[in-house]
Enzyme design. Structure first.
Site, PDB file in Angstrom:
ATOM      1  N   HIS A   1       1.054  -1.019   0.671  1.00 24.35           N
ATOM      2  CA  HIS A   1       2.395  -1.664   0.295  1.00 24.35           C
ATOM      3  C   HIS A   1       3.340  -1.730   1.591  1.00 24.35           C
ATOM      4  CE1 HIS A   1       4.459   2.134  -0.115  1.00 24.35           C
ATOM      5  NE2 HIS A   1       3.442   2.648  -1.040  1.00 24.35           N
TER       6      HIS A   1
ATOM      7  N   CYS B   1      -0.138   6.443  -1.476  1.00 25.88           N
ATOM      8  CA  CYS B   1      -0.432   4.980  -0.902  1.00 25.88           C
ATOM      9  C   CYS B   1      -0.621   4.874   0.416  1.00 25.88           C
ATOM     10  CB  CYS B   1       0.933   4.186  -1.628  1.00 25.88           C
ATOM     11  SG  CYS B   1       0.904   4.109  -3.276  1.00 25.88           S
TER      12      CYS B   1
END
Length: 164
Positions: A122, A139
């Site tokens: 992301h 992430c």
């Protein structure tokens, strides 16, 4: 005359707005895999055996080692797939990674833990002010400009291999 000027300004503003979309198009070689090297903090988009593009990345706030349980701040290691996309992510745009796989679940269950989930590649949230390189919950983070490109290039189902 005033109406013509206003119409011209509207056309220019509309054109600028249309150019500033976060959704890009990609017409190059197919990305056949994503390779992440955690220690080097690098991610590579590959086509067959050729690197198309490379990015510096940020990881979870406790990046050393494989993800074992929810909340441990580690980025998983292993072989997964890109399995979803979120155009309205709080992190600008995001591509979901199919973590946990069966092996991850088994390891967590045997340890009496929950493996967690919701692992993504992301961008950055609004008002991003982190100074640390590794700041996510597990992430893989890139800049918003980079995730625009990655989002356009990588299709759902693309394999992703995450190495220590």
């Amino acid at each position: 005359m005033r109406v013509i000027k206003l119409l011209m300004m509207a056309v220019v503003l509309f054109g600028l707005a249309a150019c500033s979309t976060k959704f890009k198009t990609y017409k190059g070689e197919e990305v056949t895999g994503v390779v992440v090297q955690k220690q080097k903090r690098m991610m590579h988009l590959v086509s067959k055996n050729r690197t198309l593009k490379s990015y510096q990345i940020g990881l979870g706030f406790a990046p050393d080692g494989d993800k074992i349980r929810r909340g441990d701040g580690r980025t998983p290691e292993g072989h997964y797939r890109i399995n979803r996309r979120n155009p309205n992510s709080q992190y600008y745009l995001s591509l979901g990674i199919s973590y946990p796989n069966d092996s991850d679940r088994q390891i967590a269950v045997e340890a009496g833990d929950n493996p967690g989930g919701d692992i993504f590649i992301h961008g950055r949230p609004q008002n991003f002010d982190k100074k640390e390189r590794d700041w996510t919950a597990g992430c893989i983070a890139v800049t918003n400009r980079e995730i625009e490109e990655i989002y356009a290039m990588v299709r759902d189902g693309t394999p992703i291999s995450i190495y220590p």
